[in-house]
Design a protein around this motif. Structure first.
Motif, PDB file in Angstrom:
ATOM      1  N   HIS A  66       0.823  -1.211   0.000  1.00 36.39           N
ATOM      2  CA  HIS A  66       0.000   0.000   0.000  1.00 36.39           C
ATOM      3  C   HIS A  66       0.854   1.257   0.000  1.00 36.39           C
ATOM      4  N   ALA A  67       2.109   1.118   0.402  1.00 32.38           N
ATOM      5  CA  ALA A  67       3.036   2.260   0.390  1.00 32.38           C
ATOM      6  C   ALA A  67       4.458   1.735   0.350  1.00 32.38           C
ATOM      7  N   THR A  68       5.322   2.451  -0.337  1.00 35.50           N
ATOM      8  CA  THR A  68       6.746   2.131  -0.335  1.00 35.50           C
ATOM      9  C   THR A  68       7.448   3.113   0.604  1.00 35.50           C
ATOM     10  N   VAL A  69       8.741   2.907   0.815  1.00 38.60           N
ATOM     11  CA  VAL A  69       9.514   3.821   1.658  1.00 38.60           C
ATOM     12  C   VAL A  69       9.427   5.234   1.076  1.00 38.60           C
ATOM     13  N   GLY A  70       9.085   6.190   1.949  1.00 37.48           N
ATOM     14  CA  GLY A  70       8.949   7.574   1.519  1.00 37.48           C
ATOM     15  C   GLY A  70       7.539   7.971   1.147  1.00 37.48           C
ATOM     16  N   GLU A  71       6.576   7.061   1.359  1.00 35.09           N
ATOM     17  CA  GLU A  71       5.185   7.350   1.013  1.00 35.09           C
ATOM     18  C   GLU A  71       4.275   7.304   2.232  1.00 35.09           C
ATOM     19  N   PHE A  72       3.145   8.012   2.123  1.00 32.41           N
ATOM     20  CA  PHE A  72       2.096   7.989   3.138  1.00 32.41           C
ATOM     21  C   PHE A  72       0.974   7.066   2.658  1.00 32.41           C
ATOM     22  N   ALA A  73       0.282   6.442   3.608  1.00 28.64           N
ATOM     23  CA  ALA A  73      -0.856   5.599   3.251  1.00 28.64           C
ATOM     24  C   ALA A  73      -1.758   5.442   4.465  1.00 28.64           C
ATOM     25  N   GLY A  74      -3.019   5.171   4.201  1.00 32.20           N
ATOM     26  CA  GLY A  74      -3.938   4.828   5.273  1.00 32.20           C
ATOM     27  C   GLY A  74      -3.907   3.328   5.470  1.00 32.20           C
ATOM     28  N   LEU A  75      -3.418   2.879   6.624  1.00 33.55           N
ATOM     29  CA  LEU A  75      -3.231   1.450   6.876  1.00 33.55           C
ATOM     30  C   LEU A  75      -4.088   0.980   8.042  1.00 33.55           C
ATOM     31  N   LEU A  76      -4.563  -0.252   7.913  1.00 34.86           N
ATOM     32  CA  LEU A  76      -5.392  -0.870   8.956  1.00 34.86           C
ATOM     33  C   LEU A  76      -4.506  -1.504  10.016  1.00 34.86           C
ATOM     34  N   CYS A  77      -4.786  -1.181  11.278  1.00 37.62           N
ATOM     35  CA  CYS A  77      -4.076  -1.815  12.391  1.00 37.62           C
ATOM     36  C   CYS A  77      -4.661  -3.210  12.615  1.00 37.62           C
ATOM     37  N   LYS A  78      -3.830  -4.245  12.467  1.00 38.58           N
ATOM     38  CA  LYS A  78      -4.301  -5.619  12.618  1.00 38.58           C
ATOM     39  C   LYS A  78      -4.140  -6.134  14.045  1.00 38.58           C
ATOM     40  N   ASP A  79      -3.069  -5.709  14.697  1.00 37.69           N
ATOM     41  CA  ASP A  79      -2.790  -6.219  16.047  1.00 37.69           C
ATOM     42  C   ASP A  79      -1.816  -5.265  16.737  1.00 37.69           C
ATOM     43  N   THR A  80      -1.712  -5.393  18.046  1.00 32.00           N
ATOM     44  CA  THR A  80      -0.779  -4.579  18.821  1.00 32.00           C
ATOM     45  C   THR A  80      -0.023  -5.455  19.807  1.00 32.00           C
ATOM     46  N   SER A  81       1.092  -4.927  20.279  1.00 35.36           N
ATOM     47  CA  SER A  81       1.888  -5.609  21.304  1.00 35.36           C
ATOM     48  C   SER A  81       2.475  -4.553  22.227  1.00 35.36           C
ATOM     49  N   SER A  82       3.310  -4.974  23.134  1.00 31.20           N
ATOM     50  CA  SER A  82       3.909  -4.036  24.085  1.00 31.20           C
ATOM     51  C   SER A  82       4.908  -3.106  23.415  1.00 31.20           C
ATOM     52  N   PHE A  83       5.364  -3.456  22.206  1.00 33.67           N
ATOM     53  CA  PHE A  83       6.381  -2.630  21.550  1.00 33.67           C
ATOM     54  C   PHE A  83       5.890  -1.948  20.273  1.00 33.67           C
ATOM     55  N   GLY A  84       4.646  -2.202  19.876  1.00 33.95           N
ATOM     56  CA  GLY A  84       4.173  -1.512  18.685  1.00 33.95           C
ATOM     57  C   GLY A  84       2.897  -2.090  18.115  1.00 33.95           C
ATOM     58  N   ALA A  85       2.523  -1.586  16.942  1.00 34.12           N
ATOM     59  CA  ALA A  85       1.313  -2.018  16.245  1.00 34.12           C
ATOM     60  C   ALA A  85       1.702  -2.609  14.897  1.00 34.12           C
ATOM     61  N   PHE A  86       0.913  -3.579  14.461  1.00 35.46           N
ATOM     62  CA  PHE A  86       1.181  -4.263  13.202  1.00 35.46           C
ATOM     63  C   PHE A  86       0.118  -3.864  12.190  1.00 35.46           C
ATOM     64  N   MET A  87       0.586  -3.274  11.082  1.00 32.41           N
ATOM     65  CA  MET A  87      -0.309  -2.709  10.091  1.00 32.41           C
ATOM     66  C   MET A  87      -0.328  -3.556   8.822  1.00 32.41           C
ATOM     67  N   ASP A  88      -1.515  -3.696   8.250  1.00 30.57           N
ATOM     68  CA  ASP A  88      -1.662  -4.390   6.976  1.00 30.57           C
ATOM     69  C   ASP A  88      -1.231  -3.447   5.865  1.00 30.57           C
ATOM     70  N   TRP A  89      -0.103  -3.773   5.227  1.00 24.03           N
ATOM     71  CA  TRP A  89       0.344  -2.911   4.122  1.00 24.03           C
ATOM     72  C   TRP A  89       0.415  -3.681   2.814  1.00 24.03           C
ATOM     73  N   GLY A  90      -0.341  -4.810   2.745  1.00 25.77           N
ATOM     74  CA  GLY A  90      -0.493  -5.536   1.499  1.00 25.77           C
ATOM     75  C   GLY A  90       0.515  -6.631   1.256  1.00 25.77           C
ATOM     76  N   LEU A  91       1.414  -6.873   2.213  1.00 28.58           N
ATOM     77  CA  LEU A  91       2.425  -7.908   2.077  1.00 28.58           C
ATOM     78  C   LEU A  91       2.223  -8.991   3.140  1.00 28.58           C
ATOM     79  N   GLU A  92       2.950 -10.101   2.987  1.00 33.31           N
ATOM     80  CA  GLU A  92       2.804 -11.199   3.951  1.00 33.31           C
ATOM     81  C   GLU A  92       3.208 -10.751   5.353  1.00 33.31           C
ATOM     82  N   LYS A  93       4.279 -10.010   5.444  1.00 34.90           N
ATOM     83  CA  LYS A  93       4.728  -9.511   6.743  1.00 34.90           C
ATOM     84  C   LYS A  93       4.118  -8.140   6.987  1.00 34.90           C
TER      85      LYS A  93
END
Length: 278
Positions: A66-93
């Protein structure tokens, strides 16, 4: 060197059972078999996105993020942890937005405007919702009336903060929008005003549009709807702007001008909550 977090044209060096290895100055990079273009063979160049997988290995894919390095995008937060949030950006990871990169604590199931960048210290691709420092504040290059790509970044009391051309911040006023917009939506707009303090107002309507032509189109649409609905339309100059836009496809201001002209031409009558053919 391979451009991590972006697209690269790389040559297929050799085949293996689970894919192919692409040659680069940073060493061979795996392109898994499921992402190999049909018919591609050793010696061919392929366009791939290069990033790090869940085991922190540099890997290639033909998926489109959904975005490459240097770009902005609206991303869905899929999950959170004690160190951060995991966003769906269209890739496996998923894309990590570290806790200290979050403007507000992220909540799974919500969308956020995120800037994607390569962290120099870790050489990892991460995101941040603290986007202001990545925006260009020198708006002197923007010209009033010019077309622009807008990304809906945030809801405000006045309307919507937007990212203009992946570079500048702008404001789209709520009373000028007659359709549903969500964080991450991409729309075409126009520069309305570039203020002396550098702030920018944008609009979804072309500022130099021919008002009379647009008014004629609106009047034609109103007459068409009246004829289709047995001479009565449940709209008036007191109707909600969103109802007017949904039914007629015009702003309330343009609708009022159009029915005013039709009334003066003796074609319609205007009542409190409806209009009808004369």
């Amino acid at each position: 060197m391979v451009d991590l977090g972006n697209y690269n044209e790389l040559e297929i060096a050799r085949e293996v059972d689970f894919g192919v290895y692409l040659t680069s100055e940073d060493g061979d990079i795996l392109l898994p078999k499921k992402y190999l273009p049909e018919g591609a063979k050793v010696g061919d160049f392929v366009r791939v996105f290069v990033y790090r997988d869940s085991e922190d290995r540099v890997i290639a894919t033909n998926l489109t993020p959904h975005a490459t390095v240097g770009e902005f995008a609206g991303l869905l937060c899929k999950d959170t942890s004690s160190f951060g949030a995991f966003m769906d950006w269209g890739l496996e990871k998923d894309l990590l937005v570290p806790l200290n990169n979050q403007k507000d604590k992220m909540i799974p199931g919500r969308k956020y405007c995120v800037y994607v960048y390569l962290d120099d210290a870790s050489d990892r691709i991460v995101g941040t919702s603290k986007i202001n420092k990545y925006l260009n504040t020198d708006t002197t290059q923007l010209k009033e009336g010019e077309q622009a790509d807008l990304l809906i970044a945030e809801f405000t009391d006045l309307g919507y903060n937007v990212i203009i051309n992946n570079e500048y911040k702008g404001l789209l006023y709520r009373n000028e929008v007659f359709k549903d917009l969500e964080i991450g939506d991409k729309v075409t707009g126009y520069i309305k005003t570039v203020r002396q303090d550098g702030k920018v107002d944008v609009t979804l309507r072309k500022p130099d549009a021919d008002t009379f032509s647009e008014m004629d189109e609106t009047a034609t649409k109103v007459m068409q709807l009246l004829e289709e609905q047995n001479g009565t339309l449940n709209l008036s100059d007191k109707s909600d702007p969103e109802d007017i836009y949904r039914i007629v496809g015009a702003s309330k201001k343009m609708f009022k001008r159009a029915i005013g002209n039709l009334y003066r031409a003796g074609k319609i009558e205007i009542f409190n909550d409806y209009i009808k053919l004369k």
